[in-house]
Motif scaffolding. Structure first.
Motif, PDB file in Angstrom:
ATOM      1  N   ASP A 275       1.008  -1.216  -0.023  1.00  0.00           N
ATOM      2  CA  ASP A 275      -0.151   0.130  -0.224  1.00  0.00           C
ATOM      3  C   ASP A 275       0.959   1.216  -0.057  1.00  0.00           C
ATOM      4  N   GLU A 276       0.442   2.349  -0.878  1.00  0.00           N
ATOM      5  CA  GLU A 276       1.156   3.384  -0.989  1.00  0.00           C
ATOM      6  C   GLU A 276       0.372   4.565  -1.337  1.00  0.00           C
ATOM      7  N   VAL A 277       0.627   5.690  -0.791  1.00  0.00           N
ATOM      8  CA  VAL A 277       0.094   6.947  -1.226  1.00  0.00           C
ATOM      9  C   VAL A 277       0.604   8.057  -1.927  1.00  0.00           C
ATOM     10  N   PHE A 278       0.275   8.541  -2.939  1.00  0.00           N
ATOM     11  CA  PHE A 278       1.177   9.380  -3.605  1.00  0.00           C
ATOM     12  C   PHE A 278       0.361  10.853  -3.666  1.00  0.00           C
ATOM     13  N   TYR A 279       0.913  11.958  -3.286  1.00  0.00           N
ATOM     14  CA  TYR A 279       0.301  13.276  -3.376  1.00  0.00           C
ATOM     15  C   TYR A 279       0.878  14.006  -4.502  1.00  0.00           C
ATOM     16  N   LEU A 280       0.006  14.585  -5.385  1.00  0.00           N
ATOM     17  CA  LEU A 280       0.483  15.407  -6.439  1.00  0.00           C
ATOM     18  C   LEU A 280      -0.249  16.880  -6.518  1.00  0.00           C
ATOM     19  N   SER A 437      -5.901  -6.863  -2.213  1.00  0.00           N
ATOM     20  CA  SER A 437      -4.638  -6.705  -2.822  1.00  0.00           C
ATOM     21  C   SER A 437      -4.252  -5.416  -2.278  1.00  0.00           C
ATOM     22  N   PRO A 438      -2.789  -5.258  -2.220  1.00  0.00           N
ATOM     23  CA  PRO A 438      -2.255  -3.870  -1.989  1.00  0.00           C
ATOM     24  C   PRO A 438      -2.930  -2.950  -2.945  1.00  0.00           C
ATOM     25  N   CYS A 439      -2.643  -1.626  -2.641  1.00  0.00           N
ATOM     26  CA  CYS A 439      -3.095  -0.494  -3.369  1.00  0.00           C
ATOM     27  C   CYS A 439      -2.434   0.596  -3.418  1.00  0.00           C
ATOM     28  N   ILE A 440      -2.358   1.176  -4.710  1.00  0.00           N
ATOM     29  CA  ILE A 440      -1.743   2.502  -5.002  1.00  0.00           C
ATOM     30  C   ILE A 440      -3.088   3.631  -4.711  1.00  0.00           C
ATOM     31  N   THR A 441      -2.803   4.626  -4.088  1.00  0.00           N
ATOM     32  CA  THR A 441      -3.725   5.882  -3.990  1.00  0.00           C
ATOM     33  C   THR A 441      -2.889   7.026  -4.570  1.00  0.00           C
ATOM     34  N   LYS A 442      -3.480   7.555  -5.326  1.00  0.00           N
ATOM     35  CA  LYS A 442      -3.150   8.763  -6.111  1.00  0.00           C
ATOM     36  C   LYS A 442      -3.962   9.954  -5.675  1.00  0.00           C
ATOM     37  N   ILE A 443      -3.458  11.161  -5.080  1.00  0.00           N
ATOM     38  CA  ILE A 443      -4.161  12.288  -4.848  1.00  0.00           C
ATOM     39  C   ILE A 443      -3.784  13.397  -5.220  1.00  0.00           C
ATOM     40  N   SER A 444      -4.670  14.233  -6.033  1.00  0.00           N
ATOM     41  CA  SER A 444      -4.084  15.392  -6.637  1.00  0.00           C
ATOM     42  C   SER A 444      -5.023  16.318  -6.632  1.00  0.00           C
TER      43      SER A 444
END
Length: 444
Positions: A275-280, A437-444
């Motif tokens: 799991d990962e969270v990416f901020y843009l 399953s693992p999840c990628i969260t993208k926030i912008s």
């Protein structure tokens, strides 16, 4: 109309998320979410309502699947309602090449330089490389010009030697290289893309060392070590001579391919490990965007296709019903990458909207914690069929439909039977598997 990696809707795979906003502008909320039913039915009326509204589709009537001389699998649809021919090609390397990581991204940029967005008739040709994990070609052009245009672009693609707006390929390469050196940090900050396609970090020295010969060798190595799926959609009025010419171009410009084997794709390592969270920073032209990306364990069958569309449509409907009154220009989407094994749920809204990842999480919990009630479940089925019918109106989207599963053909009767055989309990169980399953969260 600028399309990089092909517009998305239900039944699309391999979408470039950078172009989500362009699709938003061409669809209104009413076009996508006008299948809600506010009138409550008494329990004794539910079964009758379900029987009356049982989803049916009647789209593909004349699809032929063939294996060309170079082992390319070609699905040909001869019933497009518009006067355009479209072709879409997935070239899937069967193993990763251990090369300078800058070569892979520069190769992708060179392919994008082939893009042509035609004229006011929405003709286009687009080319994409997902860091060498998959290559994609999509061309949509007026029927009378298509064979000639297709041959030209396939020659460019095969040889990687072309002039663009009078600029030689050598000069283009130098410009791309210079841009890479200037934007080195930016190119490595698309963390979602980098995770999904295993992009490794590279240095200024790595870029400086890349030559045209390196790019061409990498390109040729990919093409000669791949499996290729291709879909062609054309109107009924297309003569057989044109179709024959198109097949010959594919055979002449794509080198001999490996025999397509879905087991090889299934053995590919899953792209998301944790799991990962990416901020843009939000893009003023797009607005706010939240996406969740999961591993997609599937075998590319009609049932996988139907099940994912049911889950994605259910999530979209739940989000829309709960939040459409609160946010400006709310838009929900879902898509699956069947070859690289991930799927994405996305929410977009105006740049001042305070959307958040919990909107998606709540919808996921709704369908994983208990089965959907019968009436809403049938609404979801109707939404899947409505989207499929909408996608069938143009040649480009029809090619995407044909490449969604590994079966030799898509029979309307077969898909209808599979769709209507799925129960709310089965959907809940499939959703639990997909979202575990693992999840990628993208926030912008």
């Amino acid at each position: 109309m600028k399309i990089n990696k092909i517009t998305f809707n239900s039944f699309k795979s391999q979408v470039n998320q950078d172009n989500l906003a362009q699709k938003n502008q061409s669809q209104t909320q009413n076009q996508i979410f006008n299948n809600t039913y506010d009138k409550m039915l008494y329990p004794q009326g539910i079964k009758y309502w379900i029987e009356i509204h049982k989803p049916t589709i009647d789209i593909f009537k004349n699809v032929q699947t063939s294996t060309l001389k170079n082992n390319v699998i070609l699905k040909t649809d001869k019933d497009s309602p518009e006067d355009k021919i479209a072709i879409r090609m997935f070239i899937k390397p069967i193993e990763d090449k251990d090369v300078n990581p800058a070569v892979k991204l520069m190769h992708g940029e060179i392919l994008r330089n082939l893009d042509d967005y035609g004229d006011e008739n929405d003709n286009f040709a687009t080319f994409f490389s997902g860091n060498g994990k998959v290559l994609e070609i999509s061309i949509n052009w007026d029927k009378k010009d298509f064979p000639k245009v297709f041959e030209k672009y396939m020659q460019y693609f095969r040889n990687l030697d072309f002039a663009c707006n009078g600029i030689t390929f050598q000069k283009q390469f130098e410009m791309i290289k210079e841009n890479f050196l200037q934007d080195l940090n930016f190119l490595q900050e698309d963390k979602r893309f980098n995770r999904l396609y295993n992009v490794k970090k590279f240095s200024k020295e790595d870029v400086e060392k890349v030559s045209i010969d390196d790019i061409k060798k990498y390109h040729n190595d990919l093409l000669s070590n791949s499996m290729t799926l291709c879909a062609l959609s054309c109107p009924k009025s297309t003569d057989e001579a044109a179709i024959k010419q198109i097949k010959e171009v594919i055979e002449n410009q794509i080198p001999s391919q490996k025999t397509f084997d879905n087991k090889i794709i299934l053995k590919n390592p899953l792209p998301i490990e944790k799991d990962e969270v990416f901020y843009l920073e939000p893009d003023d032209n797009i607005g706010r965007l939240i996406s969740k990306t999961y591993n997609f364990q599937n075998e590319n069958t009609l049932k996988d296709m139907a099940m994912f569309e049911l889950i994605g449509t259910a999530v979209n409907k739940i989000i829309y019903k709960n939040h459409s009154q609160n946010f400006d220009k709310l838009f929900c989407s879902h898509y699956a990458d069947y070859l690289n094994k991930y799927f994405d749920l996305c929410v977009m809204a105006g740049k001042s909207a305070d959307i958040n990842a919990d909107m998606i999480s709540f919808a996921i919990n709704t369908i994983t914690q208990k089965p959907l009630d019968d009436k809403f479940f049938e609404e979801v089925k109707q939404g899947v069929v409505k989207s499929l019918k909408e996608d069938s109106k143009n040649s480009t989207d029809r090619t995407s439909l044909l490449l969604c599963c590994n079966q030799n053909s898509i029979s309307d009767g077969d898909f209808t039977a599979v769709l209507n055989s799925i129960t709310p309990k089965e959907l809940q169980q499939a959703a639990q598997k997909y979202f575990n399953s693992p999840c990628i969260t993208k926030i912008s």
